[in-house]
Design a protein around this motif. Structure first.
Motif, mmCIF file in Angstrom:
data_model
loop_
_atom_site.group_PDB
_atom_site.id
_atom_site.type_symbol
_atom_site.label_atom_id
_atom_site.label_comp_id
_atom_site.label_asym_id
_atom_site.label_seq_id
_atom_site.Cartn_x
_atom_site.Cartn_y
_atom_site.Cartn_z
ATOM 1 N N ALA A 1 20.741 -0.687 1.152
ATOM 2 C CA ALA A 1 19.298 -0.489 0.932
ATOM 3 C C ALA A 1 18.458 -0.729 2.184
ATOM 4 O O ALA A 1 17.494 0.012 2.418
ATOM 5 C CB ALA A 1 18.826 -1.378 -0.222
ATOM 6 N N PRO A 2 18.761 -1.741 3.019
ATOM 7 C CA PRO A 2 17.918 -1.931 4.207
ATOM 8 C C PRO A 2 17.938 -0.764 5.193
ATOM 9 O O PRO A 2 17.055 -0.671 6.059
ATOM 10 C CB PRO A 2 18.517 -3.191 4.856
ATOM 11 C CG PRO A 2 19.233 -3.907 3.750
ATOM 12 C CD PRO A 2 19.763 -2.808 2.874
ATOM 13 N N PHE A 3 18.933 0.114 5.072
ATOM 14 C CA PHE A 3 19.088 1.204 6.030
ATOM 15 C C PHE A 3 18.661 2.560 5.461
ATOM 16 O O PHE A 3 18.745 3.571 6.140
ATOM 17 C CB PHE A 3 20.543 1.282 6.484
ATOM 18 C CG PHE A 3 21.102 -0.044 6.911
ATOM 19 C CD1 PHE A 3 20.698 -0.627 8.091
ATOM 20 C CD2 PHE A 3 21.983 -0.730 6.090
ATOM 21 C CE1 PHE A 3 21.187 -1.868 8.476
ATOM 22 C CE2 PHE A 3 22.481 -1.960 6.467
ATOM 23 C CZ PHE A 3 22.084 -2.540 7.660
ATOM 24 N N LEU A 4 18.205 2.559 4.194
ATOM 25 C CA LEU A 4 17.798 3.809 3.558
ATOM 26 C C LEU A 4 16.278 3.955 3.616
ATOM 27 O O LEU A 4 15.530 2.962 3.598
ATOM 28 C CB LEU A 4 18.257 3.835 2.095
ATOM 29 C CG LEU A 4 19.764 3.657 1.867
ATOM 30 C CD1 LEU A 4 20.076 3.742 0.368
ATOM 31 C CD2 LEU A 4 20.564 4.691 2.631
ATOM 32 N N PRO A 5 15.800 5.203 3.661
ATOM 33 C CA PRO A 5 14.342 5.428 3.752
ATOM 34 C C PRO A 5 13.573 4.885 2.558
ATOM 35 O O PRO A 5 12.397 4.568 2.653
ATOM 36 C CB PRO A 5 14.220 6.947 3.849
ATOM 37 C CG PRO A 5 15.553 7.414 4.328
ATOM 38 C CD PRO A 5 16.555 6.456 3.757
ATOM 39 N N GLY A 6 14.242 4.798 1.382
ATOM 40 C CA GLY A 6 13.559 4.310 0.196
ATOM 41 C C GLY A 6 13.200 5.407 -0.770
ATOM 42 O O GLY A 6 13.465 6.557 -0.535
#
Length: 292
Positions: free
Chosen positions: A287-292
């Motif tokens: 999750a910290p590396f995904l755009p959201g």
């Protein structure tokens, strides 16, 4: 930098449709699915992974175009990729039709990651030797590109012969191709990205018929990316129009920042070939590396 995902889709992994919906909801840019038509039991060819035994998923892969069609049907933005397709093991006219049909039906969301193949046993069952595979793959890709782009397509090579032919649908997308006069011109087609080590031979193939590079492994890119861009410019291709995609990455903050600084266009993260719960746990950890 875009962030995609790849999963070894099999009859035992999470299905590509629900996976694609989850990826799109999380802001992931793309889903990439590999292929192996079969795995001969002789195991004469050592596993490319360096393992003593080839992981079982290699023998259980879904057909990538069938899997990606399901993914396309339940999404609207997610790009769809093969990673890696093996053109030396595919009949090009039928494959060109499948590619064009899926690009047409998905609204222009398909990309092809391709490779030459590593398994001598598998290649030979398709009538191709290890020594032939690069030439066979190149001719088959070039014949497919003619079928995608030309009103009346034809091709004559050592391994592929196509008489003047009509073929629709055409892909929705356009890509820049060498125009034969030292420049580039847009032609109807899908992006084709070649997987390989940073070498003059691989860069020569990309300059001739490719749209991007999938480096094998992420090490050494600090030196390799400038070499790639220089090789493309020397060949008359626009380096900024060619994509670089790292593949099967396990992310961390330093690695992702390094790739972005180098000008990598897309980092494709590795998901486990597993069921829903394990895949979702992995996505949660990313999750910290995904755009959201």
């Amino acid at each position: 930098m875009d962030v995609g995902a790849t999963l070894f889709a099999t009859d035992r992994s999470w299905e590509p449709g629900p996976l694609a919906e989850e990826l799109e909801a999380r802001g992931v840019s793309s889903l990439w699915i590999p292929e192996h038509t079969h795995i001969p039991t002789s195991r004469r060819t050592p596993p490319p992974t360096g393992d003593a035994e080839l992981p079982e998923e290699y023998a259980r892969t879904l057909d990538p175009f069938v899997a990606l069609t399901w993914a396309a049907a339940v999404t609207t933005r997610l790009r769809l990729g093969t990673g890696i397709l093996l053109p030396a093991q595919r009949e090009p006219i039928v494959t060109a039709k499948a590619v064009a049909s899926l690009d047409h039906l998905s609204g222009g969301r398909l990309e092809l990651g391709v490779g030459f193949g590593w398994n001598a046993d598998e290649l030979e069952d398709h009538g191709v030797t290890m020594g032939q595979r690069r030439a066979v793959a190149r001719e088959r890709i070039e014949a497919m590109q003619a079928l995608w782009a030309d009103e009346v397509a034809s091709y004559e090579g050592e391994h592929v012969a196509l008489s003047p032919s009509w073929a629709w649908p055409k892909p929705v997308q356009e890509v820049l191709r060498p125009d034969g006069d030292g420049g580039q011109a847009p032609r109807r087609g899908v992006p084709v990205h070649l997987g390989g080590i940073p070498s003059p031979k691989v860069f020569g193939h990309i300059a001739s018929w490719g749209d991007g590079w999938i480096p094998i492994g992420g090490a050494g890119l600090t030196e390799a990316v400038p070499r790639f861009r220089e090789a493309m410019a020397e060949a008359g291709r626009d380096p900024d129009a060619l994509r670089i995609l790292t593949f099967g990455t396990i992310p961390d903050a330093g690695k992702m920042a390094h790739y972005e600084e180098l000008g990598v266009d897309e980092c494709v993260l590795r998901l486990p070939s597993a069921g829903r719960d394990e895949v979702l746990r992995t996505l949660d950890s990313y999750a910290p590396f995904l755009p959201g």
